[in-house]
Motif scaffolding. Structure first.
Motif, mmCIF file in Angstrom:
data_model
loop_
_atom_site.group_PDB
_atom_site.id
_atom_site.type_symbol
_atom_site.label_atom_id
_atom_site.label_comp_id
_atom_site.label_asym_id
_atom_site.label_seq_id
_atom_site.Cartn_x
_atom_site.Cartn_y
_atom_site.Cartn_z
ATOM 1 N N TYR A 16 -49.096 37.001 -35.835
ATOM 2 C CA TYR A 16 -50.179 35.068 -35.534
ATOM 3 C C TYR A 16 -51.004 35.087 -36.065
ATOM 4 O O TYR A 16 -51.456 35.540 -36.567
ATOM 5 N N LEU A 18 -54.972 33.932 -35.825
ATOM 6 C CA LEU A 18 -55.666 33.456 -34.924
ATOM 7 C C LEU A 18 -57.343 32.761 -35.832
ATOM 8 O O LEU A 18 -57.569 33.206 -36.292
ATOM 9 N N ILE A 23 -52.405 37.955 -37.449
ATOM 10 C CA ILE A 23 -52.669 39.242 -36.889
ATOM 11 C C ILE A 23 -50.994 39.584 -37.169
ATOM 12 O O ILE A 23 -50.120 39.486 -36.696
ATOM 13 N N ILE A 25 -47.179 41.562 -36.838
ATOM 14 C CA ILE A 25 -47.421 42.438 -35.716
ATOM 15 C C ILE A 25 -45.763 43.419 -36.300
ATOM 16 O O ILE A 25 -45.959 44.720 -36.217
ATOM 17 N N PRO A 44 -47.183 51.142 -27.135
ATOM 18 C CA PRO A 44 -48.110 51.471 -26.045
ATOM 19 C C PRO A 44 -48.791 49.220 -26.431
ATOM 20 O O PRO A 44 -47.959 48.505 -26.936
ATOM 21 N N SER A 45 -49.480 49.166 -25.404
ATOM 22 C CA SER A 45 -49.557 47.985 -25.261
ATOM 23 C C SER A 45 -49.984 47.305 -26.324
ATOM 24 O O SER A 45 -50.925 48.257 -27.072
ATOM 25 N N GLY A 46 -49.148 46.520 -26.763
ATOM 26 C CA GLY A 46 -50.452 45.740 -28.256
ATOM 27 C C GLY A 46 -49.497 45.795 -28.823
ATOM 28 O O GLY A 46 -49.220 45.750 -29.902
ATOM 29 N N SER A 47 -48.030 46.699 -29.460
ATOM 30 C CA SER A 47 -47.446 47.304 -30.356
ATOM 31 C C SER A 47 -45.940 46.329 -30.255
ATOM 32 O O SER A 47 -45.527 46.230 -31.320
ATOM 33 N N GLY A 48 -46.261 44.812 -29.606
ATOM 34 C CA GLY A 48 -45.514 44.078 -29.917
ATOM 35 C C GLY A 48 -44.135 44.226 -29.269
ATOM 36 O O GLY A 48 -43.346 43.279 -29.578
ATOM 37 N N LYS A 49 -43.821 44.866 -28.152
ATOM 38 C CA LYS A 49 -42.674 45.046 -27.246
ATOM 39 C C LYS A 49 -41.971 43.228 -26.326
ATOM 40 O O LYS A 49 -40.952 43.127 -26.707
ATOM 41 N N SER A 50 -43.581 42.400 -26.078
ATOM 42 C CA SER A 50 -42.973 41.016 -25.310
ATOM 43 C C SER A 50 -42.737 40.653 -26.855
ATOM 44 O O SER A 50 -41.901 39.441 -26.527
ATOM 45 N N THR A 51 -43.454 40.160 -27.569
ATOM 46 C CA THR A 51 -43.351 39.896 -28.640
ATOM 47 C C THR A 51 -41.685 39.751 -29.747
ATOM 48 O O THR A 51 -40.733 39.103 -30.085
HETATM 49 N N1 LIG Z 1 -49.634 34.149 -28.755
HETATM 50 C C1 LIG Z 1 -49.598 35.520 -29.559
HETATM 51 N N2 LIG Z 1 -50.944 34.597 -30.910
HETATM 52 C C2 LIG Z 1 -51.996 35.428 -30.969
HETATM 53 N N3 LIG Z 1 -51.752 36.961 -30.799
HETATM 54 C C3 LIG Z 1 -50.979 36.973 -30.140
HETATM 55 C C4 LIG Z 1 -49.999 36.254 -29.394
HETATM 56 N N4 LIG Z 1 -49.036 36.853 -28.583
HETATM 57 C C5 LIG Z 1 -49.208 38.477 -28.793
HETATM 58 N N5 LIG Z 1 -50.380 38.553 -29.807
HETATM 59 C C6 LIG Z 1 -50.853 39.738 -30.120
HETATM 60 O O1 LIG Z 1 -49.988 40.319 -31.019
HETATM 61 C C7 LIG Z 1 -49.997 41.799 -30.489
HETATM 62 C C8 LIG Z 1 -48.858 42.111 -29.599
HETATM 63 O O2 LIG Z 1 -48.693 41.574 -28.697
HETATM 64 P P1 LIG Z 1 -47.441 41.441 -27.515
HETATM 65 O O3 LIG Z 1 -46.445 41.457 -28.391
HETATM 66 O O4 LIG Z 1 -47.911 41.238 -26.119
HETATM 67 O O5 LIG Z 1 -47.717 43.363 -27.597
HETATM 68 P P2 LIG Z 1 -46.523 44.355 -26.110
HETATM 69 O O6 LIG Z 1 -46.320 43.434 -25.595
HETATM 70 O O7 LIG Z 1 -46.244 45.912 -26.479
HETATM 71 O O8 LIG Z 1 -48.262 45.072 -25.146
HETATM 72 C C9 LIG Z 1 -51.387 41.938 -29.614
HETATM 73 O O9 LIG Z 1 -52.313 42.435 -30.618
HETATM 74 C C10 LIG Z 1 -51.317 40.690 -29.279
HETATM 75 O O10 LIG Z 1 -52.425 40.616 -29.155
#
Ligand SMILES: Nc1ncnc2c1ncn2[C@@H]1O[C@H](COP(=O)(O)OP(=O)(O)O)[C@@H](O)[C@H]1O
Ligand SMILES: [Mg+2]
Length: 231
Positions: A16, A18, A23, A25, A44-51
């Motif tokens: 991503y 900013l 950033i 991933i 862990p939180s922030g590891s990119g699972k949702s991404t």
């Molecule tokens: N739309 C976005 N813009 C900028 N950074 C993002 C965005 N979505 C996620 N991130 C960053 O990408 C990283 C992985 O996020 P995410 O996939 O939500 O992790 P998880 O689901 O494992 O907690 C985090 O550091 C988050 O802050």
């Protein structure tokens, strides 16, 4: 001839921005999931699972590399093609259900069917069938606000399977549930996997939830580590 895995990520890069700051991933993410598998993704939180889930859903595009599902190359599609593909091929289950409060359970489940040329009679029959499948037969007229979290998630699952997709993506589907309701929802996912052959990719931070899957992958520092494969 060996069949290509149902889901294949090859050399996927994703980050991503900013403002000025990049950033990263994933730099080189690889993943194979055979058809009919039930995979839990932990990390862990922030590891990119949702991404990751968003890339599989075609909501986010990869910056580079290959994302293929059932032979379809999501990475080669534009946004409109990806969303059409998504509507026809996968169901998504959310942590907070994402039900529309002004629609009753049956109307919520019917929503994804309204995008298709299905006659109203057939639509209602399908809604009945999936509500029945998730143990909510006869509850179609109830509004989400009057249902327990577990019941709302069953409606969420019914909506996800209404179009009979091959793939279910679940982002923390039990994250907002007490233990009994969570077990209920996980049993249901397992049934959909075993009996109906749905391929399931489930993100969870709960090891108990992960233990319902056939396979657990741990996401850390941009890579997968396979933790366990059930016999
Ligand atoms: N739309 C976005 N813009 C900028 N950074 C993002 C965005 N979505 C996620 N991130 C960053 O990408 C990283 C992985 O996020 P995410 O996939 O939500 O992790 P998880 O689901 O494992 O907690 C985090 O550091 C988050 O802050
Ligand atoms: Mg997340």
């Amino acid at each position: 001839m060996t069949e290509r895995p149902y889901i294949a990520l090859k050399g996927v890069r994703k980050g991503y921005r900013l403002g000025e700051q990049a950033i990263p991933i994933f730099a080189d993410l690889n993943l194979d999931i055979p058809r009919g598998d039930f995979v839990a993704i932990m990390g862990p939180s922030g590891s990119g699972k949702s991404t990751l889930l968003n890339m599989l859903a075609g909501v986010e595009s990869a910056d580079a590399g290959e994302v293929s599902i059932g032979g379809a190359r999501l990475d080669l599609m534009g946004e409109a093609a990806r969303s059409a593909w998504r509507a026809g091929n996968m169901g998504i289950v959310f942590q907070f259900y994402n039900l529309l409060p002004m629609l009753n359970a049956a109307e919520n489940v019917e929503l994804p069917l309204l995008l298709r040329p299905i006659p109203a009679r057939e639509r209602r029959a399908r809604v009945e069938r999936v509500l029945d499948l998730v143990g909510l037969a006869g509850r179609g007229k109830q509004y989400p606000g009057l249902m327990s979290g577990g019941q709302q998630q069953r409606v969420g699952i019914a909506r996800a399977i209404a179009t009979d997709p091959d793939l279910l993506l679940c982002d923390e589907p039990t994250g907002d549930l007490d233990r009994a309701s969570a077990d209920d929802v996980l049993d249901m996912l397992r049934l959909l996997n075993r009996e109906l052959g749905k391929t399931i990719v489930m993100v969870t931070h709960d090891p108990r939830a992960a233990s319902h899957a056939q396979r657990t992958l741990h996401l850390d520092k941009g890579h997968f580590i396979e933790e366990r494969r059930a016999a």
